[in-house]
Write an enzyme that holds these catalytic residues in place. Structure first.
Site, PDB file in Angstrom:
ATOM      1  N   CYS A   1       1.162  -1.479   0.049  1.00  0.00           N
ATOM      2  CA  CYS A   1       0.326   0.146   0.084  1.00  0.00           C
ATOM      3  C   CYS A   1       0.734   1.067   0.071  1.00  0.00           C
ATOM      4  O   CYS A   1       1.930   1.453   0.628  1.00  0.00           O
ATOM      5  CB  CYS A   1      -1.319   0.211   1.091  1.00  0.00           C
ATOM      6  SG  CYS A   1      -1.754  -1.275   1.397  1.00  0.00           S
TER       7      CYS A   1
ATOM      8  N   ARG B   1       5.323   0.427  -6.032  1.00  0.00           N
ATOM      9  CA  ARG B   1       4.916  -0.254  -4.361  1.00  0.00           C
ATOM     10  C   ARG B   1       4.223  -1.700  -5.112  1.00  0.00           C
ATOM     11  O   ARG B   1       4.019  -1.982  -4.671  1.00  0.00           O
ATOM     12  CB  ARG B   1       4.605   0.270  -3.635  1.00  0.00           C
ATOM     13  CG  ARG B   1       5.580   1.916  -3.804  1.00  0.00           C
ATOM     14  CD  ARG B   1       5.051   3.035  -2.348  1.00  0.00           C
ATOM     15  NE  ARG B   1       4.727   1.980  -0.676  1.00  0.00           N
ATOM     16  CZ  ARG B   1       5.583   1.310  -0.292  1.00  0.00           C
ATOM     17  NH1 ARG B   1       6.682   2.491   0.110  1.00  0.00           N
ATOM     18  NH2 ARG B   1       4.477   1.376   0.540  1.00  0.00           N
TER      19      ARG B   1
ATOM     20  N   TRP C   1      -3.167  -2.493  -1.788  1.00  0.00           N
ATOM     21  CA  TRP C   1      -2.352  -3.573  -2.199  1.00  0.00           C
ATOM     22  C   TRP C   1      -3.206  -4.963  -0.760  1.00  0.00           C
ATOM     23  O   TRP C   1      -3.000  -4.392  -0.097  1.00  0.00           O
ATOM     24  CB  TRP C   1      -0.561  -4.106  -1.658  1.00  0.00           C
ATOM     25  CG  TRP C   1      -0.447  -5.189  -2.731  1.00  0.00           C
ATOM     26  CD1 TRP C   1       0.255  -5.109  -3.509  1.00  0.00           C
ATOM     27  CD2 TRP C   1       0.063  -6.435  -1.831  1.00  0.00           C
ATOM     28  NE1 TRP C   1       0.807  -6.478  -4.548  1.00  0.00           N
ATOM     29  CE2 TRP C   1       0.505  -6.992  -2.765  1.00  0.00           C
ATOM     30  CE3 TRP C   1       0.224  -6.515  -0.848  1.00  0.00           C
ATOM     31  CZ2 TRP C   1       1.073  -8.757  -2.776  1.00  0.00           C
ATOM     32  CZ3 TRP C   1       0.071  -8.313  -0.500  1.00  0.00           C
ATOM     33  CH2 TRP C   1       0.881  -9.115  -1.159  1.00  0.00           C
TER      34      TRP C   1
ATOM     35  N   ASN D   1      -2.104   1.375   5.940  1.00  0.00           N
ATOM     36  CA  ASN D   1      -0.586   0.351   5.634  1.00  0.00           C
ATOM     37  C   ASN D   1      -0.308  -0.486   7.039  1.00  0.00           C
ATOM     38  O   ASN D   1       0.356   0.324   7.405  1.00  0.00           O
ATOM     39  CB  ASN D   1       0.328   1.051   4.893  1.00  0.00           C
ATOM     40  CG  ASN D   1       1.326   0.690   4.376  1.00  0.00           C
ATOM     41  OD1 ASN D   1       0.944  -1.006   3.305  1.00  0.00           O
ATOM     42  ND2 ASN D   1       1.943   0.860   3.398  1.00  0.00           N
ATOM     43  N   GLY D   2      -0.635  -1.639   6.297  1.00  0.00           N
ATOM     44  CA  GLY D   2      -0.171  -2.927   8.096  1.00  0.00           C
ATOM     45  C   GLY D   2      -1.595  -3.571   8.018  1.00  0.00           C
ATOM     46  O   GLY D   2      -2.467  -3.724   7.053  1.00  0.00           O
TER      47      GLY D   2
ATOM     48  N   GLU E   1      19.580 -15.689  -8.980  1.00  0.00           N
ATOM     49  CA  GLU E   1      19.023 -14.590  -9.681  1.00  0.00           C
ATOM     50  C   GLU E   1      18.352 -14.716 -10.868  1.00  0.00           C
ATOM     51  O   GLU E   1      16.927 -14.329 -11.264  1.00  0.00           O
ATOM     52  CB  GLU E   1      19.732 -13.276  -8.890  1.00  0.00           C
ATOM     53  CG  GLU E   1      19.715 -12.345  -9.667  1.00  0.00           C
ATOM     54  CD  GLU E   1      18.772 -11.788  -9.296  1.00  0.00           C
ATOM     55  OE1 GLU E   1      17.769 -12.148  -8.231  1.00  0.00           O
ATOM     56  OE2 GLU E   1      18.404 -10.644  -9.286  1.00  0.00           O
TER      57      GLU E   1
ATOM     58  N   LYS F   1      14.975 -12.855 -12.483  1.00  0.00           N
ATOM     59  CA  LYS F   1      14.113 -11.922 -13.304  1.00  0.00           C
ATOM     60  C   LYS F   1      13.320 -12.899 -14.022  1.00  0.00           C
ATOM     61  O   LYS F   1      12.545 -12.125 -14.749  1.00  0.00           O
ATOM     62  CB  LYS F   1      15.537 -12.054 -13.809  1.00  0.00           C
ATOM     63  CG  LYS F   1      17.060 -10.643 -12.865  1.00  0.00           C
ATOM     64  CD  LYS F   1      16.428  -9.621 -12.655  1.00  0.00           C
ATOM     65  CE  LYS F   1      14.850  -9.799 -11.277  1.00  0.00           C
ATOM     66  NZ  LYS F   1      15.795  -9.481 -10.120  1.00  0.00           N
TER      67      LYS F   1
ATOM     68  N   GLU G   1       9.499 -13.391 -12.593  1.00  0.00           N
ATOM     69  CA  GLU G   1       9.190 -12.557 -12.574  1.00  0.00           C
ATOM     70  C   GLU G   1       8.322 -11.346 -13.415  1.00  0.00           C
ATOM     71  O   GLU G   1       7.193 -10.720 -13.182  1.00  0.00           O
ATOM     72  CB  GLU G   1       9.616 -12.186 -10.902  1.00  0.00           C
ATOM     73  CG  GLU G   1      11.097 -11.256 -11.171  1.00  0.00           C
ATOM     74  CD  GLU G   1      11.120 -10.715  -9.821  1.00  0.00           C
ATOM     75  OE1 GLU G   1      10.516 -10.602  -9.389  1.00  0.00           O
ATOM     76  OE2 GLU G   1      12.875 -10.271 -10.187  1.00  0.00           O
TER      77      GLU G   1
ATOM     78  N   HIS H   1      20.070 -35.476 -10.176  1.00  0.00           N
ATOM     79  CA  HIS H   1      19.495 -36.141  -8.987  1.00  0.00           C
ATOM     80  C   HIS H   1      17.641 -35.310  -9.352  1.00  0.00           C
ATOM     81  O   HIS H   1      17.653 -35.282  -8.344  1.00  0.00           O
ATOM     82  CB  HIS H   1      20.206 -34.824  -8.408  1.00  0.00           C
ATOM     83  CG  HIS H   1      21.528 -35.342  -7.756  1.00  0.00           C
ATOM     84  ND1 HIS H   1      21.440 -37.059  -7.472  1.00  0.00           N
ATOM     85  CD2 HIS H   1      22.213 -35.049  -8.348  1.00  0.00           C
ATOM     86  CE1 HIS H   1      23.414 -36.810  -7.377  1.00  0.00           C
ATOM     87  NE2 HIS H   1      23.647 -35.290  -7.424  1.00  0.00           N
TER      88      HIS H   1
ATOM     89  N   LYS I   1       6.994  -3.738  -4.577  1.00  0.00           N
ATOM     90  CA  LYS I   1       8.295  -2.985  -4.571  1.00  0.00           C
ATOM     91  C   LYS I   1       8.429  -3.057  -2.987  1.00  0.00           C
ATOM     92  O   LYS I   1       9.786  -3.371  -3.005  1.00  0.00           O
ATOM     93  CB  LYS I   1       8.305  -1.590  -5.355  1.00  0.00           C
ATOM     94  CG  LYS I   1      10.204  -0.925  -5.151  1.00  0.00           C
ATOM     95  CD  LYS I   1      10.907  -1.967  -6.484  1.00  0.00           C
ATOM     96  CE  LYS I   1      12.233  -1.598  -6.168  1.00  0.00           C
ATOM     97  NZ  LYS I   1      12.996  -2.256  -7.166  1.00  0.00           N
TER      98      LYS I   1
END
Ligand code: F6R
Length: 584
Positions: free
Chosen positions: A2, A28, A71, A97-98, A462, A466, A469, A485, A579
């Site tokens: 948020c 965000r 969000w 927010n929270g 990484e 990338k 996502e 394996h 974000k």
């Protein structure tokens, strides 16, 4: 997560100001949004599901208003759940927010007292609670303080009292930052929303109450006692946060990486040497981070082992609380976080400090919660990173950690030379059309695998992150030796496998893995300083010690970007991602 924005000051086209503020918080991540504007004795509220896009609110000239990007956590993505929320009288308006952990208990009590709820959110409970308290105190400041004390969990709230032309902000979790100009007081969840107004900012500490009225800004502690502000100058400038000639922030930020590397190589020796000394003195060093930041920490374990012959640990921050038993006063935790606000980092840093251990922060945001909490800190100086996926902040962390390892082994200058050699390599990759062509070719694949050994293994992890996502293609990274394996079962005709194969001690074994997947039909994309018949596609990057990981990752960043475009997705705002992850 948020985003909160508030404005109070001289009259202006406030709907436009709030929309602009919210737009700068868009990166965000959010799924709905809303604004509340005080107009004479009334309040105009607008809420909407989806992105702000080109939304044009009617022009409202006013001196006071708040806005929010949501969000969803409690209650689905629905207009009624979007903020702002209000009490039964409509005189108390709130954005949040929270997560209010005790919202069910509070809601039951308030319902018993006759309060009517419109949304499914935990936030609306705060507005009705404020109404109950305001009835008794008739004092907005006392109300804000008392409300906040009744909330459990980590929360940041702004309560707008339109009749008083005032808002009150208080937090114990998610960030809030304020700026004051001759004309107005502005408050936001993120410093980027303040940049058009001022670079002098104040980050609220936990349990501080901010009172913003026209022309005045005051700060209080939880007992209502006035405190002094200490404004700082942010290291971000308004122009740095603009898109400029680029189509997306992701490609803009990938393009900025050579400059980030150059800056670190030439301006950060002192800070890097201080970090190296701190690690040398420590009895056990732990790198903690989430997502991409964790992968930078994992890369550090290889860099320190190989270059500095020193053992360090990397732990995913959300798992670190289960490692706390190991932490002693002499331990060192290096906290890696672009935003400096990731809750799993902040939560653990508080616990680590309680145990008396030292925390050294590597963060991109001056004044962020991590920055303020840590015993020592170093800025990434990567400039604002607006694309939801991390690119240049990862490269900055790698550059710093690489040089720190060299500093520990007394080979800083050698490290600097190798680091600087990555600059033309990265520039060449950005200009090349090869990765774009590969993206075209593999855009419809279901899976992409990435393998590497040694220092190239954390890069494989990484890289897969990338790619997946932004393109939503399932991508996974593995150590080259792990293929046999299990994963090899998934290789079929045409499955893309990216093989990081620099000519270091991993070369022969990784080459065997490339042949193994090729024999099973894989489309092998070899990344090396030497071509081989094992590769269907060869991306050449020169040999350059452990600094090779920088161009390796850039390949995956570019591939992810072009795959997203090929598949019609917005690389800057991948679905479901935020974000700054400020709730658990
Ligand atoms: C991936 C990404 C995330 C972040 C993670 C931690 O591209 O951006 O995995 O790295 O959410 O964020 P910070 O570094 O702000 O703590």
């Amino acid at each position: 997560m948020c985003g909160i924005f508030g404005y109070i000051g001289e009259k202006e086209n406030i709907s436009k100001a709030i929309i602009e503020g919210l737009k700068s918080l868009e990166y965000r991540g959010y799924d709905s949004w809303g604004v509340a504007i005080a107009k004479k004795r009334k309040v105009f509220i607008h809420k909407q599901v989806g992105k702000i896009g080109k939304a044009k609110l009617k022009k409202i000239i006013s001196d006071c208003g708040i806005g929010h990007t949501r969000w969803a956590t409690h209650g689905g993505v629905h207009k009624k759940n979007a903020h702002p929320h209000k009490d039964c009288t409509g005189k108390i308006i709130l954005v949040h927010n929270g997560i209010v952990e005790n919202f069910e208990t509070l809601k039951k009590e308030l319902e018993r007292k006759g309060h009517k709820f419109i949304s499914e959110t935990d936030t609306e409970v705060i507005a009705h609670l404020a109404e109950e308290i305001y009835k008794k105190t008739n004092d907005p400041k006392k109300t804000a303080l008392q409300v906040f004390k009744k909330l459990q969990g980590l929360n940041a709230i702004i309560i707008l009292f339109p009749e008083d032309k005032a808002f009150y902000a208080i937090k114990n979790g998610s960030p809030l930052v304020t700026a004051k100009t001759d004309k107005a007081v502005i408050l936001a969840s993120d410093v980027q929303a303040l940049l058009p107004y001022s670079q002098q900012v104040y980050f609220l500490d936990d349990n501080e109450l901010l009172e913003a009225k026209k022309g005045t800004l005051k700060l209080f502690d939880l007992n209502g006692k006035e405190k002094k502000f200490k404004f700082i100058k942010t290291n971000f400038s308004p122009s740095q946060a603009e898109l400029g000639k680029y189509k997306h922030y992701m490609i803009k930020e990938i393009n900025e990486q050579p400059k980030v590397v150059e800056y670190i190589a030439n301006h950060e020796k002192e800070n890097i040497e201080r970090l190296a000394k701190t690690i040398k003195k420590a009895y056990g060093t732990y790198f903690i981070g989430c997502g991409t930041s964790y992968f930078a920490g994992l890369a550090a374990t290889y860099l320190f082992s190989k270059i500095a012959k020193r053992h360090v640990n990397a732990v995913v921050a959300s798992e670190f609380s289960y490692y706390l038993d190991f932490i002693k006063k002499e331990s060192l935790v290096v906290a890696l976080s672009q935003s400096g606000e990731t809750i799993d980092i902040i939560d653990n840093v508080k616990k680590i400090k309680e145990k008396g251990a030292k925390v050294f922060a590597l963060t991109n945001v001056l004044g962020s919660t991590l920055y303020r909490l840590s015993d020592d800190k170093m800025l990434l100086n990567a400039g604002p990173e607006k694309c939801v996926v991390a690119t240049k902040s990862y490269i900055a962390k790698i550059a710093i950690l690489f040089l720190t390892a060299h500093s520990l082994s007394q080979t800083f200058e050698k490290g600097k030379t190798e680091l600087e050699k990555t600059i033309p390599q990265v520039e060449k990759l950005i200009k090349s059309k090869q990765i774009k062509k590969i993206a075209k070719r593999i855009k419809n694949k279901e899976h992409i695998f990435v393998i590497g050994r040694g220092i190239s293994y954390p890069v494989a992890l990484e890289s897969a992150l990338k790619i997946k996502e932004v393109s939503y293609i399932h991508a996974e990274g593995f150590p080259g030796g792990e293929l046999k394996h299990g994963v090899i079962a998934l290789i079929e005709k045409g499955t893309p496998v990216i093989v990081y194969n620099p000519r270091d001690e991993t070369y022969e074994d990784t080459l065997s893995a490339a042949y193994e997947v090729k024999a099973r039909g894989a489309y092998v994309i070899g990344v090396s300083d030497k071509n081989s018949p094992a590769y269907n596609e060869f991306i050449e990057i020169e040999k350059n010690g452990e600094a090779i990981i920088i161009p390796q990752v850039v390949i995956a960043q570019l591939l992810g970007y072009y795959l997203a475009l090929e598949r019609g997705y917005d690389p800057d705002k991948p679905r479901n991602l935020a974000k700054s992850v400020t709730v658990k």
